[in-house]
Design an enzyme around this catalytic site. Structure first.
Site, PDB file in Angstrom:
ATOM      1  N   HIS A  22     -40.016  -4.672 -41.588  1.00 58.94           N
ATOM      2  CA  HIS A  22     -40.003  -3.283 -41.987  1.00 58.94           C
ATOM      3  C   HIS A  22     -39.409  -2.186 -41.043  1.00 58.94           C
ATOM      4  CE1 HIS A  22     -43.080  -5.506 -44.575  1.00 58.94           C
ATOM      5  NE2 HIS A  22     -42.909  -4.772 -45.497  1.00 58.94           N
ATOM      6  N   GLY A  55     -35.667  -6.394 -45.807  1.00 56.84           N
ATOM      7  CA  GLY A  55     -36.565  -7.273 -46.511  1.00 56.84           C
ATOM      8  C   GLY A  55     -37.325  -6.338 -47.660  1.00 56.84           C
ATOM      9  N   HIS A  82     -40.963  -9.022 -55.651  1.00 55.91           N
ATOM     10  CA  HIS A  82     -41.777  -7.800 -55.507  1.00 55.91           C
ATOM     11  C   HIS A  82     -41.226  -6.503 -56.052  1.00 55.91           C
ATOM     12  CE1 HIS A  82     -43.404  -4.614 -52.982  1.00 55.91           C
ATOM     13  NE2 HIS A  82     -44.608  -5.355 -52.800  1.00 55.91           N
ATOM     14  N   GLU A 137     -47.087  -9.395 -55.699  1.00 55.42           N
ATOM     15  CA  GLU A 137     -46.893  -7.913 -56.284  1.00 55.42           C
ATOM     16  C   GLU A 137     -45.402  -7.892 -56.958  1.00 55.42           C
ATOM     17  OE1 GLU A 137     -49.465  -5.278 -52.933  1.00 55.42           O
ATOM     18  OE2 GLU A 137     -47.165  -5.530 -52.756  1.00 55.42           O
ATOM     19  N   GLU A 142     -48.779  -2.143 -59.652  1.00 54.84           N
ATOM     20  CA  GLU A 142     -48.639  -1.281 -58.613  1.00 54.84           C
ATOM     21  C   GLU A 142     -48.227   0.225 -58.956  1.00 54.84           C
ATOM     22  OE1 GLU A 142     -47.201  -1.165 -53.898  1.00 54.84           O
ATOM     23  OE2 GLU A 142     -47.147  -2.916 -54.907  1.00 54.84           O
ATOM     24  N   CYS A 147     -49.893   2.613 -49.121  1.00 58.41           N
ATOM     25  CA  CYS A 147     -48.350   3.165 -49.573  1.00 58.41           C
ATOM     26  C   CYS A 147     -48.566   3.747 -50.857  1.00 58.41           C
ATOM     27  CB  CYS A 147     -47.482   1.942 -49.786  1.00 58.41           C
ATOM     28  SG  CYS A 147     -47.929   0.630 -50.881  1.00 58.41           S
ATOM     29  N   CYS A 148     -49.453   3.540 -51.710  1.00 58.19           N
ATOM     30  CA  CYS A 148     -49.423   4.352 -53.210  1.00 58.19           C
ATOM     31  C   CYS A 148     -49.920   5.842 -52.979  1.00 58.19           C
ATOM     32  CB  CYS A 148     -50.193   3.533 -53.865  1.00 58.19           C
ATOM     33  SG  CYS A 148     -49.886   1.628 -54.342  1.00 58.19           S
TER      34      CYS A 148
END
Length: 689
Positions: free
Chosen positions: A168, A217, A283, A335, A351, A426-427
């Site tokens: 990441h 990614g 994803h 996800e 999500e 993250c959300c």
């Protein structure tokens, strides 16, 4: 607008914003861009009863809580240790840096709406910590910099080594760029922008033709690079974004014959070149960030195959892979998007970050094509599947958004509840950055056309046909269908006002056959100009109102707010024989607390008649739907099943799970065709259990 016209439209040159780069002022220049430009969030001031309180809660509660949790969970400490080159990475994931970037982004937008010297000082102090953590050549990744000899296990021994799968590194960079541009636009300061540009210069020197190649990614660096291109006019940022897109489907290490998406690259949209992809896959958050970047690069380069691909993928998602409340990403494992029509209710994932990403994508598709169907989807997501992700308190969240919660054994222990934070958080931070940017999604412009996409009470100060125009929206949307627009040009001027006539108001539940209304609509959308009914033409879902506008001209539009039954395509097996409820843009659900402790026993036959009523005391003010319907009831001896008349009360889907845990459902059986028997363990003697 279709492919052939795009190449013509991108030849219209738009003046790039004259923004400050690291070395000073970037000269304004002509660049190819989207045919339709959004109106900046800085030009639209909300007065809205629905959204403005949410933006205020985001400012007063969500953003401070997010910063506090970044402190408490050592996300800030990671930057401090990286600056000191000492310590041990103190959080779980190498992408935890992005929670700080996203919250800074949200705070930046918020500072434009609500100037706050204390918040500004805190953000500036945080930016100094980010700057101190950056390595001399621009590299910024605390999971490695803290202790380069012992980086995070996902990071690999060398920089970028595991970028395709786990590290990441470029994902972190992408969120940094997004935050930096938002911060500059909102505050005019260069401090975060300079950090971002230094990092982006490193990325551009490492990746590209003849240099290192990888398909990131977790996409978002592509969107961020495009924003830096807009800021600086430096082509290398756009070229690198396109390079990353072009690397997809090129990796030779996958087993393309495998059906395992982790082995064949599908999980991160890397199984085929982007121009050969036809379905929304893998994803969901990564995918929708990718599709947003594909739209960006197609607009800025005139790449027709890229445009054709993103259009095809959009059609696949909207016709086969989206939930009725706008959620995307049906499958929890990975996800990810499921197969076509794979939209289970009991295990729906949805999500919250996917809804955020979808809003970004739909806005870009609108800017490409000027079709209301994209704004229709954006509205569906915003009013339903996105804001369901945050509690009314502004500090409790859903990572996933369920479609059905069935108590079964009567226990609430395993039923979902909102959480203040997550290990992978993250959300919450994605919501923190999206909410205050909402004013930037209300309008669009192209030459003499001014598009109205969202119905949000506000005052916008625009330049239309080279003349200043103020446009004031006044409404009580989404509860009331009466819309009013007051047009105040500085001097009389000709332009076209294009007001979106929502698909749901034209009898279209979705711009596809995935969901339809059970019965045709009988209502018509009426438009008046200065009190007189006006005939209008419909262009791509917009009512076109050409006029020489004068100060004080008033446009009124009345949308039908009937309660509609929605049915799913027969290929969606989980929804066969069921209906969902919609009023205006709002999707509804039944929750246990309003319906005698259950929601799974309610039947909505075609004969049920619903009454809508606004209840200001409930859930911060909502319109509820009520009807008398059959409810399945088991007698006290658990030996007899019958249906009894009961009042069903439905609330907006976004508002569920704000009053404790219990049953909830979006889809209701229209008739009883089967009974699902659930047994409960016998009580143990003397235990009360």
């Amino acid at each position: 607008m279709h492919y052939a016209s795009l190449s013509q439209q991108v030849k219209h040159f738009l003046t790039a914003s004259c923004l400050l780069g690291a070395a000073g002022v970037a000269q304004a220049q002509a660049v190819a861009d989207y045919p339709i430009r959004p109106v900046s969030f800085t030009q639209v001031k909300l007065t809205d009863n629905f959204w403005l309180p949410r933006l205020k809660t985001n400012t007063d509660v969500t953003i401070p809580a997010s910063f506090q949790r970044c402190e408490a969970t050592n996300r800030v400490k990671n930057f401090e240790m990286a600056a000191a080159k000492s310590g041990k990475f103190a959080t779980t994931y190498p992408f935890d840096d992005t929670d700080i970037y996203k919250t800074i982004e949200g705070a930046s937008y918020s500072l434009s709406l609500y100037p706050d010297e204390h918040l500004k000082e805190y953000v500036d102090a945080l930016i100094k910590k980010v700057a101190a953590a950056q390595e001399p050549d621009g590299y910024l990744y605390t999971a490695r910099t803290i202790d380069p000899a012992h980086p995070h296990s996902w990071a690999g021994k060398e920089r970028w080594e595991k970028e395709r799968e786990l590290s990441h590194e470029l994902y972190n960079s992408g969120h940094l760029y997004e935050a930096a541009v938002a911060h500059y636009q909102a505050t005019g300061q260069k401090n975060l922008l300079n950090i971002a540009l230094k990092n982006a210069d490193l990325v551009c020197s490492v990746f590209g033709p003849g240099r290192r190649a990888v398909a990131p990614g977790h996409e978002i660096v592509e969107m961020g690079l495009v924003k830096l291109y807009r800021v600086t006019g430096q082509a290398k940022y756009l070229n690198t974004a396109k390079f990353f897109l072009d690397q997809r489907g090129q990796y030779k290490g996958y087993d393309f014959k495998s059906t395992d998406e982790w082995k064949n690259g599908q999980y991160w949209q890397d199984d085929k070149p982007v121009v050969a992809q036809t379905e929304a896959e893998g994803h969901a958050v990564r995918a929708e960030y990718l599709y947003s970047a594909m739209a960006d690069v197609a607009a800025l380069t005139g790449d027709k195959p890229l445009l054709a691909a993103v259009d095809t993928i959009w059609k696949n998602m909207v016709t086969k892979k989206m939930y009725v409340q706008g959620g995307t990403g049906a499958v929890g494992g990975g996800e990810r998007f499921g197969a076509n029509y794979e939209l289970p209710n009991a295990t729906a994932y949805n999500e919250t970050c996917a809804s955020v990403a979808d809003v970004y994508w739909q806005q870009r598709m609108f800017q490409l094509h000027g079709d209301a169907k994209y704004a229709d989807i954006m509205e569906k997501v915003l009013y339903n599947g996105l804001i369901s992700g945050v509690g009314l308190d502004g500090k409790s969240f859903f990572y996933t958004n369920a479609m059905q919660i069935k108590g079964g054994l009567g226990t609430k222990d395993t039923e979902p509840a909102r959480s203040g934070w997550f290990d992978c958080s993250c959300c919450p931070t994605n919501l923190a950055r999206l909410f205050p940017s909402l004013p930037g999604y209300v309008y669009g412009q192209h030459d003499k056309d001014l598009y109205v996409n969202l119905f949000v009470s506000s005052t916008a100060n625009l330049t239309v046909n080279k003349k200043p125009v103020q446009l004031v929206q006044q409404n009580n949307y989404p509860w009331d269908g009466g819309l009013k627009f007051v047009v105040n040009p500085a001097a009389s001027t000709d332009f076209n006002l294009l007001v979106r006539v929502p698909g749901w108001a034209r009898g279209e539940a979705m711009p596809s056959d995935l969901y339809t209304f059970a019965t045709p609509t009988k209502s018509e959308v009426v438009i008046k100009v200065n009190g007189k009914p006006t005939a209008y033409t419909l262009r791509n879902g917009y009512a076109v109102l050409p006029r020489k506008w004068r100060k004080g001209d008033v446009v009124e539009m009345t949308l039908p707010m009937d309660v509609r039954r929605v049915v799913a395509n027969p290929n969606v097996k989980d929804d066969l024989g069921k209906v969902a409820l919609q009023r205006g843009p709002i999707m509804y659900c039944a929750e246990w607390t309003d319906n005698k402790g259950k929601a799974s026993n309610l039947v909505v036959p075609p004969t049920a008649t619903f009454t809508a009523a606004y209840r200001p005391e409930l859930l911060n003010g909502v319109t509820t739907l009520t009807a008398t319907v059959p409810a399945v009831q088991v007698d006290a001896a658990a030996s007899t099943i019958q249906t009894v008349p009961q009042t069903l009360t439905a609330i907006p889907y976004y508002a569920w799970a704000n009053r404790g845990k219990g049953e909830m459902t979006v889809w209701f059986p229209a008739q009883i065709v089967d009974v699902d028997l659930v047994t409960r363990p016998a009580e143990l003697p003397g235990t009360g259990k």
